[in-house]
Design a protein around this motif. Structure first.
Motif, PDB file in Angstrom:
ATOM      1  N   ASN A  28       0.845  -1.182   0.000  1.00 54.05           N
ATOM      2  CA  ASN A  28       0.000   0.000   0.000  1.00 54.05           C
ATOM      3  C   ASN A  28       0.887   1.241   0.000  1.00 54.05           C
ATOM      4  N   SER A  29       1.410   1.561  -1.168  1.00 51.12           N
ATOM      5  CA  SER A  29       2.311   2.693  -1.336  1.00 51.12           C
ATOM      6  C   SER A  29       1.983   3.362  -2.667  1.00 51.12           C
ATOM      7  N   ARG A  30       2.225   4.656  -2.751  1.00 54.74           N
ATOM      8  CA  ARG A  30       1.889   5.396  -3.971  1.00 54.74           C
ATOM      9  C   ARG A  30       2.674   4.874  -5.179  1.00 54.74           C
ATOM     10  N   VAL A  31       3.956   4.583  -5.000  1.00 55.54           N
ATOM     11  CA  VAL A  31       4.804   4.035  -6.065  1.00 55.54           C
ATOM     12  C   VAL A  31       5.693   2.957  -5.451  1.00 55.54           C
ATOM     13  N   VAL A  32       5.820   1.837  -6.161  1.00 60.91           N
ATOM     14  CA  VAL A  32       6.676   0.747  -5.703  1.00 60.91           C
ATOM     15  C   VAL A  32       7.639   0.388  -6.837  1.00 60.91           C
ATOM     16  N   VAL A  33       8.925   0.316  -6.504  1.00 58.95           N
ATOM     17  CA  VAL A  33       9.940  -0.144  -7.448  1.00 58.95           C
ATOM     18  C   VAL A  33      10.494  -1.445  -6.895  1.00 58.95           C
ATOM     19  N   ASP A  34      10.330  -2.513  -7.652  1.00 57.61           N
ATOM     20  CA  ASP A  34      10.858  -3.815  -7.247  1.00 57.61           C
ATOM     21  C   ASP A  34      11.509  -4.457  -8.463  1.00 57.61           C
ATOM     22  N   ARG A  35      12.808  -4.600  -8.380  1.00 53.99           N
ATOM     23  CA  ARG A  35      13.611  -5.090  -9.503  1.00 53.99           C
ATOM     24  C   ARG A  35      13.357  -4.212 -10.735  1.00 53.99           C
ATOM     25  N   ASN A  36      12.900  -4.779 -11.817  1.00 56.14           N
ATOM     26  CA  ASN A  36      12.672  -4.003 -13.041  1.00 56.14           C
ATOM     27  C   ASN A  36      11.227  -3.572 -13.215  1.00 56.14           C
ATOM     28  N   ALA A  37      10.422  -3.705 -12.188  1.00 59.64           N
ATOM     29  CA  ALA A  37       9.011  -3.316 -12.275  1.00 59.64           C
ATOM     30  C   ALA A  37       8.763  -2.056 -11.458  1.00 59.64           C
ATOM     31  N   VAL A  38       8.039  -1.126 -12.063  1.00 54.33           N
ATOM     32  CA  VAL A  38       7.617   0.091 -11.375  1.00 54.33           C
ATOM     33  C   VAL A  38       6.097   0.123 -11.458  1.00 54.33           C
ATOM     34  N   THR A  39       5.435   0.167 -10.300  1.00 55.25           N
ATOM     35  CA  THR A  39       3.974   0.203 -10.266  1.00 55.25           C
ATOM     36  C   THR A  39       3.527   1.369  -9.400  1.00 55.25           C
ATOM     37  N   SER A  40       2.283   1.801  -9.627  1.00 58.09           N
ATOM     38  CA  SER A  40       1.745   2.888  -8.813  1.00 58.09           C
ATOM     39  C   SER A  40       0.252   2.700  -8.621  1.00 58.09           C
ATOM     40  N   GLN A  41      -0.336   3.584  -7.824  1.00 62.36           N
ATOM     41  CA  GLN A  41      -1.750   3.434  -7.471  1.00 62.36           C
ATOM     42  C   GLN A  41      -2.707   4.021  -8.488  1.00 62.36           C
ATOM     43  N   GLY A  42      -2.256   4.757  -9.459  1.00 60.87           N
ATOM     44  CA  GLY A  42      -3.174   5.272 -10.466  1.00 60.87           C
ATOM     45  C   GLY A  42      -2.849   6.685 -10.902  1.00 60.87           C
ATOM     46  N   PRO A  43      -3.798   7.362 -11.531  1.00 53.14           N
ATOM     47  CA  PRO A  43      -3.561   8.687 -12.112  1.00 53.14           C
ATOM     48  C   PRO A  43      -3.046   9.729 -11.116  1.00 53.14           C
ATOM     49  N   GLY A  44      -3.460   9.646  -9.876  1.00 53.75           N
ATOM     50  CA  GLY A  44      -3.022  10.607  -8.871  1.00 53.75           C
ATOM     51  C   GLY A  44      -1.548  10.499  -8.519  1.00 53.75           C
ATOM     52  N   THR A  45      -0.900   9.441  -8.960  1.00 53.16           N
ATOM     53  CA  THR A  45       0.523   9.238  -8.679  1.00 53.16           C
ATOM     54  C   THR A  45       1.370   9.347  -9.945  1.00 53.16           C
ATOM     55  N   ALA A  46       0.816   9.926 -10.993  1.00 57.80           N
ATOM     56  CA  ALA A  46       1.482   9.956 -12.302  1.00 57.80           C
ATOM     57  C   ALA A  46       2.857  10.628 -12.254  1.00 57.80           C
ATOM     58  N   ILE A  47       2.963  11.749 -11.547  1.00 54.76           N
ATOM     59  CA  ILE A  47       4.252  12.444 -11.499  1.00 54.76           C
ATOM     60  C   ILE A  47       5.276  11.614 -10.740  1.00 54.76           C
ATOM     61  N   GLU A  48       4.894  11.064  -9.597  1.00 55.82           N
ATOM     62  CA  GLU A  48       5.811  10.216  -8.826  1.00 55.82           C
ATOM     63  C   GLU A  48       6.225   8.981  -9.627  1.00 55.82           C
ATOM     64  N   PHE A  49       5.274   8.415 -10.357  1.00 57.34           N
ATOM     65  CA  PHE A  49       5.539   7.249 -11.196  1.00 57.34           C
ATOM     66  C   PHE A  49       6.553   7.611 -12.280  1.00 57.34           C
ATOM     67  N   ALA A  50       6.330   8.743 -12.947  1.00 62.13           N
ATOM     68  CA  ALA A  50       7.236   9.186 -14.010  1.00 62.13           C
ATOM     69  C   ALA A  50       8.636   9.451 -13.463  1.00 62.13           C
ATOM     70  N   LEU A  51       8.719  10.068 -12.291  1.00 66.43           N
ATOM     71  CA  LEU A  51      10.025  10.343 -11.693  1.00 66.43           C
ATOM     72  C   LEU A  51      10.737   9.051 -11.301  1.00 66.43           C
ATOM     73  N   ALA A  52       9.997   8.065 -10.853  1.00 65.96           N
ATOM     74  CA  ALA A  52      10.606   6.769 -10.532  1.00 65.96           C
ATOM     75  C   ALA A  52      11.173   6.122 -11.793  1.00 65.96           C
ATOM     76  N   LEU A  53      10.458   6.246 -12.903  1.00 70.52           N
ATOM     77  CA  LEU A  53      10.961   5.710 -14.170  1.00 70.52           C
ATOM     78  C   LEU A  53      12.224   6.441 -14.611  1.00 70.52           C
ATOM     79  N   VAL A  54      12.218   7.766 -14.515  1.00 68.16           N
ATOM     80  CA  VAL A  54      13.399   8.548 -14.892  1.00 68.16           C
ATOM     81  C   VAL A  54      14.599   8.139 -14.035  1.00 68.16           C
ATOM     82  N   GLU A  55      14.366   7.961 -12.732  1.00 66.60           N
ATOM     83  CA  GLU A  55      15.464   7.559 -11.856  1.00 66.60           C
ATOM     84  C   GLU A  55      16.016   6.195 -12.241  1.00 66.60           C
TER      85      GLU A  55
END
Length: 80
Positions: A33-60
């Motif tokens: 239960n986290s806004r964005v989760v990075v585990d190995r090569n998978a990046v997942t998030s909770q939905g549209p409200g986390t889009a910026i955090e998700f994108a930043l995790a991908l960039v990182e």
């Protein structure tokens, strides 16, 4: 984003998703239960409200922490 149910892996994977979908994960996925989760090569998030955090995790993951911080710096919603 929000498609963690599409992760077809044979390994246990931690993932996040839209909160109402959490109980539908298969046994291969450890729900987090986290806004964005990075585990190995998978990046997942909770939905549209986390889009910026998700994108930043991908960039990182793709370009490193310095590039992520460069991009995130001017964003009002960014919280390290």
């Amino acid at each position: 984003m929000c498609n963690a149910e599409k992760l077809w892996l044979n390994l246990l994977l931690q993932a996040s998703c839209y909160p109402s979908f959490m109980e539908k994960f298969t046994a291969d996925v450890i729900p987090v239960n986290s806004r964005v989760v990075v585990d190995r090569n998978a990046v997942t998030s909770q939905g549209p409200g986390t889009a910026i955090e998700f994108a930043l995790a991908l960039v990182e993951r793709l370009y490193g922490k310095d590039k992520m911080e460069e991009i995130a710096g001017p964003l009002v919603s960014y919280k390290p």
